[in-house]
Scaffold this motif. Structure first.
Motif, PDB file in Angstrom:
ATOM      1  N   GLY A   1      47.799  44.949  49.939  1.00 13.11           N
ATOM      2  CA  GLY A   1      46.847  44.413  48.981  1.00 13.11           C
ATOM      3  C   GLY A   1      46.634  45.376  47.820  1.00 13.11           C
ATOM      4  O   GLY A   1      46.647  46.595  47.985  1.00 13.11           O
ATOM      5  N   SER A   2      46.451  44.834  46.606  1.00 13.47           N
ATOM      6  CA  SER A   2      46.219  45.677  45.444  1.00 13.47           C
ATOM      7  C   SER A   2      44.845  46.323  45.553  1.00 13.47           C
ATOM      8  O   SER A   2      43.976  45.882  46.308  1.00 13.47           O
ATOM      9  N   SER A   3      44.632  47.345  44.740  1.00 16.10           N
ATOM     10  CA  SER A   3      43.393  48.110  44.837  1.00 16.10           C
ATOM     11  C   SER A   3      42.178  47.268  44.481  1.00 16.10           C
ATOM     12  O   SER A   3      41.131  47.368  45.122  1.00 16.10           O
ATOM     13  N   VAL A   4      42.288  46.424  43.451  1.00 18.43           N
ATOM     14  CA  VAL A   4      41.131  45.623  43.055  1.00 18.43           C
ATOM     15  C   VAL A   4      40.803  44.576  44.125  1.00 18.43           C
ATOM     16  O   VAL A   4      39.635  44.229  44.314  1.00 18.43           O
ATOM     17  N   VAL A   5      41.816  44.075  44.828  1.00 17.39           N
ATOM     18  CA  VAL A   5      41.561  43.136  45.919  1.00 17.39           C
ATOM     19  C   VAL A   5      40.859  43.857  47.067  1.00 17.39           C
ATOM     20  O   VAL A   5      39.938  43.312  47.696  1.00 17.39           O
ATOM     21  N   VAL A   6      41.290  45.082  47.345  1.00 17.10           N
ATOM     22  CA  VAL A   6      40.613  45.882  48.373  1.00 17.10           C
ATOM     23  C   VAL A   6      39.169  46.151  47.965  1.00 17.10           C
ATOM     24  O   VAL A   6      38.250  46.061  48.787  1.00 17.10           O
ATOM     25  N   PHE A   7      38.948  46.453  46.693  1.00 15.32           N
ATOM     26  CA  PHE A   7      37.585  46.675  46.209  1.00 15.32           C
ATOM     27  C   PHE A   7      36.747  45.412  46.367  1.00 15.32           C
ATOM     28  O   PHE A   7      35.564  45.473  46.717  1.00 15.32           O
ATOM     29  N   ALA A   8      37.337  44.260  46.086  1.00 18.51           N
ATOM     30  CA  ALA A   8      36.616  43.006  46.242  1.00 18.51           C
ATOM     31  C   ALA A   8      36.237  42.772  47.699  1.00 18.51           C
ATOM     32  O   ALA A   8      35.124  42.320  47.994  1.00 18.51           O
ATOM     33  N   ALA A   9      37.148  43.074  48.619  1.00 18.82           N
ATOM     34  CA  ALA A   9      36.854  42.918  50.045  1.00 18.82           C
ATOM     35  C   ALA A   9      35.754  43.866  50.483  1.00 18.82           C
ATOM     36  O   ALA A   9      34.851  43.489  51.245  1.00 18.82           O
ATOM     37  N   ILE A  10      35.796  45.103  49.994  1.00 20.72           N
ATOM     38  CA  ILE A  10      34.746  46.069  50.336  1.00 20.72           C
ATOM     39  C   ILE A  10      33.398  45.602  49.803  1.00 20.72           C
ATOM     40  O   ILE A  10      32.365  45.710  50.484  1.00 20.72           O
ATOM     41  N   THR A  11      33.386  45.063  48.591  1.00 21.26           N
ATOM     42  CA  THR A  11      32.145  44.534  48.023  1.00 21.26           C
ATOM     43  C   THR A  11      31.588  43.408  48.877  1.00 21.26           C
ATOM     44  O   THR A  11      30.378  43.347  49.142  1.00 21.26           O
ATOM     45  N   ALA A  12      32.465  42.512  49.329  1.00 15.31           N
ATOM     46  CA  ALA A  12      32.021  41.396  50.159  1.00 15.31           C
ATOM     47  C   ALA A  12      31.472  41.865  51.498  1.00 15.31           C
ATOM     48  O   ALA A  12      30.652  41.173  52.116  1.00 15.31           O
TER      49      ALA A  12
ATOM     50  N   ARG B   1      35.152  43.937  32.465  1.00 20.74           N
ATOM     51  CA  ARG B   1      35.784  43.325  31.292  1.00 20.74           C
ATOM     52  C   ARG B   1      37.289  43.509  31.383  1.00 20.74           C
ATOM     53  O   ARG B   1      37.746  44.671  31.482  1.00 20.74           O
ATOM     54  N   PRO B   2      38.049  42.438  31.393  1.00 25.17           N
ATOM     55  CA  PRO B   2      37.635  41.023  31.427  1.00 25.17           C
ATOM     56  C   PRO B   2      37.183  40.611  32.828  1.00 25.17           C
ATOM     57  O   PRO B   2      37.710  41.100  33.822  1.00 25.17           O
ATOM     58  N   PHE B   3      36.210  39.708  32.867  1.00 27.78           N
ATOM     59  CA  PHE B   3      35.609  39.281  34.134  1.00 27.78           C
ATOM     60  C   PHE B   3      36.516  38.279  34.834  1.00 27.78           C
ATOM     61  O   PHE B   3      37.091  37.393  34.210  1.00 27.78           O
ATOM     62  N   THR B   4      36.647  38.425  36.172  1.00 27.06           N
ATOM     63  CA  THR B   4      37.444  37.495  36.959  1.00 27.06           C
ATOM     64  C   THR B   4      36.955  37.489  38.405  1.00 27.06           C
ATOM     65  O   THR B   4      36.410  38.489  38.885  1.00 27.06           O
ATOM     66  N   THR B   5      37.149  36.366  39.052  1.00 25.11           N
ATOM     67  CA  THR B   5      36.853  36.243  40.489  1.00 25.11           C
ATOM     68  C   THR B   5      38.128  36.053  41.310  1.00 25.11           C
ATOM     69  O   THR B   5      38.056  35.756  42.497  1.00 25.11           O
ATOM     70  N   GLU B   6      39.283  36.212  40.654  1.00 20.23           N
ATOM     71  CA  GLU B   6      40.554  36.011  41.343  1.00 20.23           C
ATOM     72  C   GLU B   6      40.767  37.038  42.449  1.00 20.23           C
ATOM     73  O   GLU B   6      41.470  36.767  43.423  1.00 20.23           O
ATOM     74  N   ASN B   7      40.182  38.220  42.301  1.00 19.09           N
ATOM     75  CA  ASN B   7      40.347  39.248  43.339  1.00 19.09           C
ATOM     76  C   ASN B   7      39.775  38.785  44.669  1.00 19.09           C
ATOM     77  O   ASN B   7      40.347  39.037  45.725  1.00 19.09           O
ATOM     78  N   PHE B   8      38.629  38.095  44.623  1.00 24.06           N
ATOM     79  CA  PHE B   8      38.023  37.579  45.846  1.00 24.06           C
ATOM     80  C   PHE B   8      38.840  36.414  46.410  1.00 24.06           C
ATOM     81  O   PHE B   8      38.953  36.275  47.633  1.00 24.06           O
ATOM     82  N   SER B   9      39.409  35.603  45.525  1.00 27.06           N
ATOM     83  CA  SER B   9      40.221  34.474  45.996  1.00 27.06           C
ATOM     84  C   SER B   9      41.502  34.955  46.664  1.00 27.06           C
ATOM     85  O   SER B   9      42.024  34.288  47.566  1.00 27.06           O
ATOM     86  N   ALA B  10      42.021  36.111  46.234  1.00 27.86           N
ATOM     87  CA  ALA B  10      43.278  36.616  46.786  1.00 27.86           C
ATOM     88  C   ALA B  10      43.118  37.216  48.180  1.00 27.86           C
ATOM     89  O   ALA B  10      44.114  37.410  48.879  1.00 27.86           O
TER      90      ALA B  10
ATOM     91  N   THR C   1      36.980  42.900  37.959  1.00 24.78           N
ATOM     92  CA  THR C   1      37.809  43.200  36.798  1.00 24.78           C
ATOM     93  C   THR C   1      39.267  42.849  37.078  1.00 24.78           C
ATOM     94  O   THR C   1      39.748  43.036  38.195  1.00 24.78           O
ATOM     95  N   GLN C   2      39.960  42.343  36.081  1.00 24.67           N
ATOM     96  CA  GLN C   2      41.382  42.064  36.245  1.00 24.67           C
ATOM     97  C   GLN C   2      42.145  43.354  36.511  1.00 24.67           C
ATOM     98  O   GLN C   2      41.799  44.421  36.005  1.00 24.67           O
ATOM     99  N   GLU C   3      43.211  43.249  37.317  1.00 22.75           N
ATOM    100  CA  GLU C   3      43.943  44.443  37.739  1.00 22.75           C
ATOM    101  C   GLU C   3      44.527  45.210  36.551  1.00 22.75           C
ATOM    102  O   GLU C   3      44.606  46.441  36.580  1.00 22.75           O
ATOM    103  N   SER C   4      44.913  44.515  35.500  1.00 16.61           N
ATOM    104  CA  SER C   4      45.513  45.181  34.338  1.00 16.61           C
ATOM    105  C   SER C   4      44.522  46.068  33.601  1.00 16.61           C
ATOM    106  O   SER C   4      44.909  47.024  32.927  1.00 16.61           O
ATOM    107  N   ALA C   5      43.224  45.765  33.737  1.00 10.99           N
ATOM    108  CA  ALA C   5      42.202  46.540  33.030  1.00 10.99           C
ATOM    109  C   ALA C   5      41.395  47.436  33.955  1.00 10.99           C
ATOM    110  O   ALA C   5      40.445  48.085  33.514  1.00 10.99           O
TER     111      ALA C   5
END
Length: 281
Positions: free
Chosen positions: A243-254, A57-66, A42-46
């Protein structure tokens, strides 16, 4: 006749109620994981809206790229894979050999040595970390991946687990193989290990998961970012690099999802081996 029908209906109702309770508990256990994965896409704003978004929603993969711009994630992932694979394969090989000796061989003081090894299970790892650190320093392995997998090759619980499983296999098979000229290694790797497939799979899962999630060891032995493993990387991502929270969540998911996939494919072998070792042993 009527009493039998009533009893049958009560059994059906009891099973249905138990099924409902188990489903609800399963949903409660899976909810945090589903929310974690959803927020990572999810985008950080949402993100972190109330009520929670179970579908990104909205869907994004930028968190994993960051992630790669904040920490050397893929290098850390490679380090974790190297340590986990060497630890898993090496400790299982050592444990199989030791378990065979304690289960099938006769030597002086066998029971006393085995009891001493079991007593080591009651010693916390934090109490032995200082002598292990001194040993690794004398070997020149500080800030090296070998400092993580080398001490992990001796797994007392794994030795105990395999010994109990070997004890459940009839010794008449060993005697028949010996009469045909088979040696100890043939009996172990051509007969006992194939019969112990579920036990090996279960211990492989437990060992790999423990190594993959190990935080204490890398924290003590590693200092260079290029040698760190994923658990240290997650802490660095959250605290040291901002790192922002959503980026940390993406890393934990990975980090979490690959282990879950491995367990899902091997769960039947895991459950079967634990049940067999507990009942037969």
């Amino acid at each position: 006749m009527g009493g039998a029908v009533v009893t049958r209906n009560r059994l059906h109702l009891g099973r249905a109620a138990l099924t409902v309770v188990l489903v609800l508990l399963g949903i409660l256990m899976l909810a945090p994981l589903v929310w974690l994965i959803s927020e990572s896409f999810t985008q950080e704003s949402a993100a972190f809206d109330l009520p929670p978004n179970w579908v990104p929603r909205p869907f994004t993969t930028e968190n994993f790229s960051a992630i790669g711009g904040l920490i050397p994630f893929w290098r850390m992932a490679l380090n974790s894979v190297i340590v986990a694979v060497i630890t898993t394969v090496g400790s299982i090989m050592v444990s199989l050999l030791a378990a065979y000796a304690f289960s099938r061989c006769s030597f002086r003081g066998k029971d006393k040595v085995f009891g001493l090894m079991l007593a080591a299970l009651m010693v916390p790892a934090q109490m032995t970390i200082i002598p292990v650190f001194i040993l690794m320093r004398h070997l020149g392995l500080i800030d090296h991946l070998a400092a993580l997998w080398l001490p992990a090759l001796i797994n007392v619980f794994s030795i105990f687990f395999f010994r109990q499983y070997f004890n459940s296999i009839p010794r008449e098979l060993d005697e028949a193989a010996t009469m045909d000229g088979a040696g100890h290694f043939w009996i172990l790797f051509r007969m006992l290990v194939p019969l112990s497939g579920p036990a090996v799979a279960a211990m492989g899962i437990l060992t790999f998961e423990a190594s993959w999630n190990n935080y204490f060891g890398p924290l003590i032995f590693l200092s260079s970012p290029e040698n760190m493993t994923l658990p240290i990387g997650l802490v660095t991502l959250q605290a040291g690099q901002g790192g922002s929270s959503v980026v940390v969540f993406a890393a934990i998911t990975a980090v979490v999802v690959p282990v879950l996939i491995v367990f899902l494919f091997a769960q039947r072998a895991f459950i079967a081996s634990v049940a067999a070792a507990g009942i037969r042993g």
